[in-house]
Design an enzyme around this catalytic site. Sequence first.
Site, PDB file in Angstrom:
ATOM      1  N   HIS A   1       8.720  11.226   0.931  1.00 13.92           N
ATOM      2  CA  HIS A   1       8.684   9.894   1.255  1.00 13.92           C
ATOM      3  C   HIS A   1       7.065   9.725   0.614  1.00 13.92           C
ATOM      4  O   HIS A   1       6.368  10.720   0.549  1.00 13.92           O
ATOM      5  CB  HIS A   1       8.234   9.797   2.844  1.00 13.92           C
ATOM      6  CG  HIS A   1       7.679   8.361   2.894  1.00 13.92           C
ATOM      7  ND1 HIS A   1       8.036   7.280   2.566  1.00 13.92           N
ATOM      8  CD2 HIS A   1       6.564   8.167   3.895  1.00 13.92           C
ATOM      9  CE1 HIS A   1       7.207   6.308   3.177  1.00 13.92           C
ATOM     10  NE2 HIS A   1       6.178   6.880   3.943  1.00 13.92           N
TER      11      HIS A   1
ATOM     12  N   CYS B   1       9.170   5.121   8.129  1.00 17.26           N
ATOM     13  CA  CYS B   1       9.097   5.909   6.920  1.00 17.26           C
ATOM     14  C   CYS B   1      10.139   6.641   6.976  1.00 17.26           C
ATOM     15  O   CYS B   1      10.674   7.209   5.718  1.00 17.26           O
ATOM     16  CB  CYS B   1       7.985   6.602   6.705  1.00 17.26           C
ATOM     17  SG  CYS B   1       6.536   5.640   6.898  1.00 17.26           S
TER      18      CYS B   1
ATOM     19  N   ASN C   1       3.359   2.697  -1.186  1.00 19.26           N
ATOM     20  CA  ASN C   1       4.255   3.211   0.055  1.00 19.26           C
ATOM     21  C   ASN C   1       5.254   1.966   0.319  1.00 19.26           C
ATOM     22  O   ASN C   1       4.838   0.819   0.714  1.00 19.26           O
ATOM     23  CB  ASN C   1       3.371   3.521   1.336  1.00 19.26           C
ATOM     24  CG  ASN C   1       4.000   4.160   2.404  1.00 19.26           C
ATOM     25  OD1 ASN C   1       5.384   3.796   2.642  1.00 19.26           O
ATOM     26  ND2 ASN C   1       3.514   4.598   3.276  1.00 19.26           N
TER      27      ASN C   1
END
Length: 331
Positions: A258, A113, A288
């Site tokens: 993020h 990430c 995501n």
Amino acid sequence: MVRSVITGTGRYVPPRVVSNAELAGLMDTSDEWIRTRTGIIERRFADEGVSSSDLGLEAARRAIEDAGLQPSDMDLIIFATLSPDHHFPGSGCYLQAKLGVPPIGCLDVRNQCTGFLYSLSVADAFIRSGVYKNILVVGAEVHSSALDMTDRGRDIAVLFGDGAGAAVVSACKEDGRGIIHSELHADGRFARALYMDVWDISRKPFMGHESVDSGEIYPKMDGKTVFKHAVTNMIQLFQHTLEVTGTNPADIKYVIPHQANMRINQAIAERLGIPEEKFLHNIQRYANTTAASIPILLDETRRSGKIEKGDLILLIAFGSGFTWASTLLRW
Ligand code: UT7
């Protein structure tokens, strides 16, 4: 003094939209559970045969065009992904061939990430040291092929989507613009709080039929631990980034975090007293997308006309590793 400025951005998501209801047809979950726990409404899934470098290619072309440059102007490719096309070589090499720009250097960054922010910091170091003038930084993921679409995998399968974002980072001498500060952190003691067992190179052979049957080919996560550390570490990182740069939080135009879970970002914004409209989201539409989430959101925000020259922007991420990172930049 030479500074690193983002001169172009681009994004690409595959056309197939997958709703929460569609996932609920495959596993024991519901639109209500997914929305209330994460904020996610839908995500994109790539078709069979599409790899991370394919998605990255489209995003890269758009970013290069946006910068007013040609692929041949790129001096280096940095490709961030946790879902590389193959075990080796790196997806940067595949992308380089598809862009038609051999023999420039290609570097894959495997930092989940935070991959895009780690990549930006590498690009920044190369630019400021005068080694390169234009660096293509790509974050791209095809998660959909590695999600367990059964009840067993429902805690993770509903969270992820496919997509790509890219940025061209260029040398600039204009005073005050560009990347001001990058900060990188990791704590490998938590590697197994979010990880994928396959492949385990210590085994001989490193994978077999049982890897599929046992579900080792799918990611595993201790969601609560990840959630807790994400909130704590990103709050500390946010505060530290502002402190070391002498930045007043009110001077930040947007925080582009993020996109792992809207609840994580809301908790952070609330604790820091940052108004919600400054803490941006698009997880509702893409879920995501790991290394792609920040460049996708950055590109959407820019192209909607919200970011102007001189704006102070903070990029911040937390994820598997654990890793966490921030980038403060003046547009
Ligand atoms: O990029 C970084 C990557 N990941 C993250 O940042 C994720 C961080 N963690 C989270 O966002 C949250 O922990 C989740 C959204 C993943 C889960 O939320 P939670 O409130 O921690 O739920 P839980 O894992 O404690 O599960 C609660 C219940 C369980 O049932 P019981 O034991 O209470 O009966 C789960 O089995 O929800 C169940 N559950 C589901 N139910 C419906 C787990 N996944 C699902 C699902 N649909 N998809």
